[in-house]
Design a protein around this motif. Structure first.
Motif, mmCIF file in Angstrom:
data_model
loop_
_atom_site.group_PDB
_atom_site.id
_atom_site.type_symbol
_atom_site.label_atom_id
_atom_site.label_comp_id
_atom_site.label_asym_id
_atom_site.label_seq_id
_atom_site.Cartn_x
_atom_site.Cartn_y
_atom_site.Cartn_z
ATOM 1 N N PRO A 1 60.615 -25.925 -94.614
ATOM 2 C CA PRO A 1 59.662 -26.483 -94.101
ATOM 3 C C PRO A 1 58.427 -25.740 -94.473
ATOM 4 O O PRO A 1 58.802 -25.344 -95.471
ATOM 5 C CB PRO A 1 60.293 -25.527 -93.464
ATOM 6 N N SER A 2 57.568 -26.519 -93.807
ATOM 7 C CA SER A 2 56.041 -25.542 -94.345
ATOM 8 C C SER A 2 55.785 -23.485 -94.151
ATOM 9 O O SER A 2 56.592 -23.312 -93.127
ATOM 10 C CB SER A 2 54.809 -26.229 -93.231
ATOM 11 N N PRO A 3 55.527 -23.391 -95.237
ATOM 12 C CA PRO A 3 55.527 -22.345 -94.545
ATOM 13 C C PRO A 3 55.121 -21.189 -93.502
ATOM 14 O O PRO A 3 55.641 -20.248 -93.799
ATOM 15 C CB PRO A 3 55.004 -21.739 -96.171
ATOM 16 N N SER A 4 53.948 -21.627 -93.432
ATOM 17 C CA SER A 4 53.169 -20.438 -91.914
ATOM 18 C C SER A 4 54.382 -20.914 -91.112
ATOM 19 O O SER A 4 54.696 -20.604 -90.290
ATOM 20 C CB SER A 4 52.278 -21.990 -92.004
ATOM 21 N N CYS A 5 55.414 -21.378 -91.318
ATOM 22 C CA CYS A 5 56.444 -21.367 -89.994
ATOM 23 C C CYS A 5 56.805 -20.059 -89.559
ATOM 24 O O CYS A 5 57.349 -20.204 -88.143
ATOM 25 C CB CYS A 5 57.451 -22.965 -89.948
ATOM 26 N N GLY A 6 56.792 -19.703 -90.873
ATOM 27 C CA GLY A 6 57.574 -17.876 -91.090
ATOM 28 C C GLY A 6 56.475 -17.201 -90.918
ATOM 29 O O GLY A 6 57.245 -15.952 -90.875
ATOM 30 N N ASP A 7 54.987 -17.534 -89.752
ATOM 31 C CA ASP A 7 54.559 -16.312 -90.350
ATOM 32 C C ASP A 7 54.570 -15.846 -89.123
ATOM 33 O O ASP A 7 54.908 -15.754 -87.957
ATOM 34 C CB ASP A 7 52.403 -16.933 -90.232
ATOM 35 N N CYS B 1 60.747 -22.907 -87.376
ATOM 36 C CA CYS B 1 60.448 -24.036 -88.979
ATOM 37 C C CYS B 1 61.426 -25.085 -88.727
ATOM 38 O O CYS B 1 61.342 -25.829 -90.114
ATOM 39 C CB CYS B 1 61.120 -22.295 -89.959
ATOM 40 N N ASP B 2 62.498 -25.394 -87.498
ATOM 41 C CA ASP B 2 62.927 -26.655 -87.987
ATOM 42 C C ASP B 2 64.200 -26.776 -88.642
ATOM 43 O O ASP B 2 64.170 -27.620 -89.050
ATOM 44 C CB ASP B 2 62.027 -28.476 -87.860
ATOM 45 N N SER B 3 64.891 -25.573 -88.651
ATOM 46 C CA SER B 3 65.419 -25.712 -90.402
ATOM 47 C C SER B 3 66.995 -26.352 -89.533
ATOM 48 O O SER B 3 67.995 -26.033 -89.990
ATOM 49 C CB SER B 3 65.683 -23.905 -90.640
ATOM 50 N N THR B 4 67.074 -26.084 -88.258
ATOM 51 C CA THR B 4 68.383 -26.827 -87.144
ATOM 52 C C THR B 4 68.001 -26.886 -86.141
ATOM 53 O O THR B 4 67.105 -26.754 -85.928
ATOM 54 C CB THR B 4 69.369 -25.458 -87.733
ATOM 55 N N ARG B 5 68.671 -27.329 -84.954
ATOM 56 C CA ARG B 5 68.455 -28.179 -83.610
ATOM 57 C C ARG B 5 69.479 -27.936 -82.742
ATOM 58 O O ARG B 5 69.422 -27.871 -81.779
ATOM 59 C CB ARG B 5 67.736 -28.774 -83.692
ATOM 60 N N VAL B 6 70.761 -27.104 -84.105
ATOM 61 C CA VAL B 6 71.229 -26.050 -82.576
ATOM 62 C C VAL B 6 72.505 -25.683 -83.451
ATOM 63 O O VAL B 6 73.000 -24.633 -84.367
ATOM 64 C CB VAL B 6 73.189 -27.457 -83.875
ATOM 65 N N ILE B 7 72.727 -24.725 -82.842
ATOM 66 C CA ILE B 7 73.013 -22.928 -82.907
ATOM 67 C C ILE B 7 73.617 -22.217 -81.713
ATOM 68 O O ILE B 7 73.622 -23.097 -80.433
ATOM 69 C CB ILE B 7 71.305 -22.627 -83.155
ATOM 70 N N THR B 8 74.934 -21.823 -82.289
ATOM 71 C CA THR B 8 75.587 -20.913 -81.656
ATOM 72 C C THR B 8 75.700 -19.184 -81.819
ATOM 73 O O THR B 8 74.809 -18.922 -83.082
ATOM 74 C CB THR B 8 77.320 -21.389 -81.279
ATOM 75 N N TYR B 9 75.594 -18.567 -80.994
ATOM 76 C CA TYR B 9 75.846 -17.849 -80.543
ATOM 77 C C TYR B 9 76.064 -16.693 -79.988
ATOM 78 O O TYR B 9 75.901 -16.501 -78.893
ATOM 79 C CB TYR B 9 74.097 -17.115 -80.653
ATOM 80 N N SER B 10 77.781 -16.122 -80.935
ATOM 81 C CA SER B 10 78.112 -15.141 -80.581
ATOM 82 C C SER B 10 77.759 -13.929 -80.475
ATOM 83 O O SER B 10 77.963 -12.884 -81.207
ATOM 84 C CB SER B 10 80.020 -15.111 -81.192
#
Lengths: 558, 431
Positions: free
Chosen positions: B247-253, B281-290
């Protein structure tokens, strides 16, 4: 036939001894804590075969099958420590391993997800880099300009990482990795490091024993483990880690299956400090000691409790087991021993004079009040609520860990546990709870196990009164035998077969990394009968496990 | 028999998996004007005190939020609450069945050898195959001292995990916010030549792994073959991730590494920040969080209500002070969810939409009323607009519908047009 049913009942205690149970945990939070691994009975069945022998005294070998067994996080950490001196515990960043039958090394539950694979790659790179920093001179033992140096180096390295000599094809594959790095302009050492990264991602490393070639035996046949696989099984059992060079040398000589050689190796390994992994890996999971971390004694009721005391309780447990190991005592001492350790705080709980400082020193507890782990502060605290003991939790702990007779979880239609009424003692509340037939079917068995602990308060100190009444510590085993308090229970455990069979089954579950099933029942009972007695020692028990058919051989997979 | 791996299932259903994909063949992250949809699921254990704080008066857009939800008022137009949404868990209503079913919709009758469906998050990821470096991300709570809590009598993982890659293969989550941060935000190498070399070498390691698995597999029996097949699938996923441009570095600004050894409360906030970072950062589009595992017993003494273990408390009776303590915990979870949804709604996703508008966020618990393990009237809500596919802002009376139909409907809202899911062949209408 009756004997066989009896044996199975002990292994599959949950179903056989408790039958169909109903209702949720008892009052005040129930028998389940949920804060820690307490994965139930030692003998949750996987519907094993019917091949268990039924005639006492003659046990048909039924070694069963473990299959590919991924290293657990703890095993990964110890393995890279022992291979390369990497002490950063790189596997701590992996997702957790889960426990089946109470142990996290069960082969069937050690799966790999994409998320884990990604972290495995990161770890492999980090470990390989650190290995070359720590050991480059040892790893590269030849002159890099010599024609065969890369091959020699990788062959020696792969034998340690794969726990057996690499095949020619495997070595060619590693040389290809080496060459890929060379062609990027990397140095000899950097290219070895790259090939090492490849080894650390290979299934030959990640899983305990990947055979070098197919067995031509038919499916279902029982074959002896080769010496490399035996060395690996032995090493992960005793050390929770990879075989050392000495053990690999024995395997290379092909002598490991010789009883004399094997016994020398087992004794050598037990004498090594690395055998502490037996405590960290086996004992702490068996006795569910992780639960102590979740205990929250109330500061008002127990001002003497603090984090130092929590740590001391665990340290006592560790020293207690180390003591039995050091004098090679009987496995019965675990449930009836009085030789233990205390600092000033624990001595006060025990009511023993002597220890004055923070250091734990050897003590002898009162044999009329104390019986090994059954009465240890660690166990009694982790099975208590903030201010008072939890009878249900104590009963369930006894059933799961010592008797292998864990109750199954409640079936459909479970009503919530009743609310406590004002002025009601815990015993009264539990009695009311058991009046509901759907609850009583299970709690009639769990609660009487817990009643035997009534003389110990929420930190494990002796008490004569509970809820303002004289203590009633009459306990009842699932088969109806009664006992007054834990010392009497320890007497029953020493003469009965519940505990010997249970502890043997727990050790074998851990040693093999699979659930014990019906087919194992007679082997477990044979080992228990002769090795968990007043005269037999702990090393007798471990030796019997290591020389069992189940440990020495494996069934060929279908 | 547990011989059906995810790869095999997907192969059978016509979804191509397991082949390395060149990045040039994948659509770029924001091609065209079509919105980028994300699926996020947040789980918290032990249900709620339904009797007092979740079941709500009113209907449709005209409803009253429960007492545990007042902090969600500002987000009212962006989320919907469920009532009368039921589970069919195939046996006793307990934490294990509720947790393993949460995203799989699977009734589990056999406790000895439980089998679950592939969870909906995995179905969505496999169907849509977003061009991200991480196929799906799975996050969890701070570690428990002796491993995730385990329910008596159940084998590994069923009371613990919500995302399942196969009938007996959980996606065990990351328990370190720092590790999660490092996974979703990788600062690019300064020198592109070094980055390219590193990529080639990593690829050669993975090729080697695949070769080794392939050589070994024919020698082994079915069970071992399945275990290795699982590893192979996992390695292929990593391989595909490597092909994706960073991803473009600026996504983590502005994003700060969370560090290690956080308290449970700080960890929770850090994980929610990681989710937003991953989406930005569009690193993923599917996330689960317990946020905690099923059967979870985290210590909530920090709320100032005295000794307070979540699971124990949820079964400690119906006295008002106990209810209030449990409600305090539910309220704390809702505070975290409000924090998260607000952050999602503050990020402009382009086209005048926020990140929240373009997402489907499914939030819920293993049971309804935590006290009695109710599997009827589940604790559940859905947030986000699904880029126009959802109609949020309402109290949704599910009328006793089983929630596998809701999981199916959410997959459809994500654009994953699967015909059936678990026991549902008709998607729930009215999300």
């Amino acid at each position: 036939m009756r004997a066989a049913i009896h044996r199975s009942a002990r292994l599959l205690g949950s179903v056989a001894l408790f039958g169909l149970c109903a209702c949720g945990g008892g009052g005040g939070g129930g028998g389940d804590d949920g804060d820690d691994a307490s994965a139930g009975s030692s003998g949750g069945s996987e519907g094993g075969s019917e091949s268990g022998d039924t005639t006492p005294g003659s046990c048909t070998p039924a070694p069963g099958r473990v299959g590919l067994q991924r290293l657990t996080r703890a095993e990964y950490n110890r393995t890279v420590r022992d291979l390369f001196g990497v002490t950063s515990a790189p596997a701590d960043m992996f997702p957790p391993d889960s426990a089946t039958s109470g142990f996290d090394n069960n082969a069937a539950s050690l799966t790999v997800s994409p998320q884990l694979a990604s972290l495995l790659l990161d770890a492999a790179e980090a470990v390989a880099a650190e290995a070359m920093v720590n050991q480059a001179a040892t790893i590269i033992a030849c002159d890099p300009v010599a024609a065969d140096c890369a091959r020699e180096t990788l062959a020696a390295l792969a034998q340690r990482v794969y726990r057996r000599p690499p095949t020619d094809a495997e070595l060619d594959d590693l040389l290809a990795l080496f060459a890929a790095s060379q062609s990027e302009g990397d140095t000899f050492a950097a290219s070895i490091e790259h090939a090492l990264t490849g080894m650390l991602m290979a299934p030959q490393f990640l899983y305990r024993s990947v055979p070098p070639s197919a067995s031509d035996a038919a499916a279902g046949t029982i074959v002896a483990l080769d010496d490399w696989a035996l060395a690996t099984r032995l090493s992960y059992f005793v050390w929770g880690s990879t075989p050392d060079d000495a053990l690999l040398t024995r395997a290379g000589e092909g002598t490991l299956r010789d009883d004399t050689v094997l016994r020398v190796e087992l004794d050598r390994m037990l004498a090594d400090p690395k055998a502490g992994a037996l405590y960290d890996g086996f004992v702490s999971q068996w006795l569910q000691l992780g639960k102590l971390a979740a205990a929250t004694p109330d500061a008002g009721a127990f001002p003497q409790f603090d984090e130092e005391m929590r740590a001391a309780m665990l340290e006592e447990m560790r020293l207690f087991f180390a003591g039995i190991r050091a004098r090679d005592g009987s496995a019965l001492e675990i449930v009836n021993g009085t030789q233990t350790f205390a600092n000033a705080g624990l001595a006060e709980i025990y009511g023993v004079q002597g220890p004055t400082g923070d250091e734990l020193v050897a003590i002898t507890t009162d044999p009329t009040q104390r019986a090994g782990v059954l009465t240890m502060p660690a166990v009694l605290t982790m099975t208590s609520g903030p201010t008072s003991p939890n009878i249900v939790k104590r009963g369930v702990w006894l059933a799961e860990t010592i008797l292998c007779a864990a109750p199954p979880p409640p079936p459909e239609g479970v009503p919530p546990a009743p609310d406590p009424q004002p002025g009601e003692t815990e015993r009264e509340q539990l009695e009311r709870h058991r009046e509901d037939p759907s609850c009583g079917s299970c709690h009639n068995l769990i609660d009487p196990l817990g009643f035997g602990f009534e003389h110990y308060d929420a930190l494990g100190a002796w008490r004569d009164q509970a809820d303002g009444e004289p203590v009633d510590d009459l306990g009842t085993l699932p088969d109806g035998r009664e006992y007054r308090g834990m010392v009497e229970l320890a007497g029953l455990l020493a003469t009965g077969d519940e505990y010997p069979i249970c502890v043997t089954s727990k050790v074998m579950t851990y040693a093999l990394g699979r659930v014990m099933d019906d087919a194992d029942a007679c082997a477990v009972e044979d080992i228990a009968t002769t090795n968990v007695t007043l005269d037999a020692t702990l090393s007798d028990l471990l030796w019997a496990v290591v020389t069992s058919d189940a440990f020495l051989s494996e069934e060929i997979a279908p | 028999m547990k011989l059906l791996s995810r790869r095999m299932v997907l192969r059978a259903s016509g979804v191509a998996v397991g082949l390395p994909v060149l990045s040039s063949l994948l659509p770029s992250a924001h091609a065209g004007t079509e919105a980028t949809k994300r699926f996020i699921s947040l789980f918290f254990p032990n249900g709620s005190t339904m009797r007092q704080d979740w079941t709500l008066g009113g209907s449709g857009t005209d409803y009253t939020m429960g007492t545990a939800h007042t902090m969600l008022e500002p987000l009212r137009s962006k989320l919907s609450m469920f009532e009368n949404l039921n589970g069919d868990y195939g046996g006793a209503p307990d934490h294990s069945r509720g947790t393993a079913s949460f995203l799989t919709g699977s009734p589990i009758s056999d406790m000895v050898d439980p089998q679950v469906e592939i969870s909906i998050d995995q179905v969505i990821a496999d169907t849509l195959r977003p061009p991200t470096s991480i196929r799906s991300l799975h996050l969890g709570p701070t570690p428990y001292a002796s491993g995730p809590p385990s329910d008596t009598g159940w084998p590994s993982g069923y009371n613990t995990y919500i995302s399942w890659a196969g009938p007996s293969t959980p996606n065990a989550p990351l328990e370190s916010a720092q590790v999660a941060f490092d996974q979703v935000y990788v600062p690019p190498d300064a020198d592109p030549a070094i980055a390219a070399k590193r990529l080639r070498l990593r690829q050669s390691v993975l090729d080697h792994t695949v070769d080794q698995i392939d050589t070994i597999t024919p020698r082994l029996g079915a069970e071992d073959t399945q275990r290795l097949d699982e590893y192979l699938t996992a390695v292929r996923e990593v391989e595909m991730g490597l092909q994706v441009d960073p991803p473009s570095p600026s996504c983590g600004d502005g994003a700060l590494p969370p560090g290690e050894d956080l308290s449970f409360a700080d960890h929770t906030k850090a994980m929610l920040d990681v989710i937003v970072l991953a989406l930005r950062c569009d690193s993923t589009r599917v996330i689960t969080y317990s946020m905690d595992y099923g059967f979870g017993n985290k210590d909530f003494t920090f709320l100032g209500n005295g000794n307070c273990k979540h699971h124990n408390l949820s079964h400690s009776g119906s006295a008002q002070d106990i209810i209030d303590m449990h409600k305090g915990i539910v309220r704390w979870y809702m505070d975290q969810i409000a924090y998260f949804l607000t952050a999602m709604d503050a990020y402009d996703d382009g086209n005048g939409s926020t990140l929240l508008d373009d997402s489907v966020v499914y939030i819920g618990s293993d049971v309804g009323d935590g006290w009695g393990h109710a599997h009827a009237d589940l604790t559940a809500m859905i947030a986000g607009g699904g880029a126009g596919a959802l109609n949020p802002g309402r109290l949704i009376d599910a009328g006793g519908a089983s929630y596998d139909s809701v999981l199916l409907a959410m997959a459809h809202a994500m654009g994953a047009e699967i015909p059936t899911f678990s026991g549902a062949s008709m998607p729930f209408a009215g999300l």
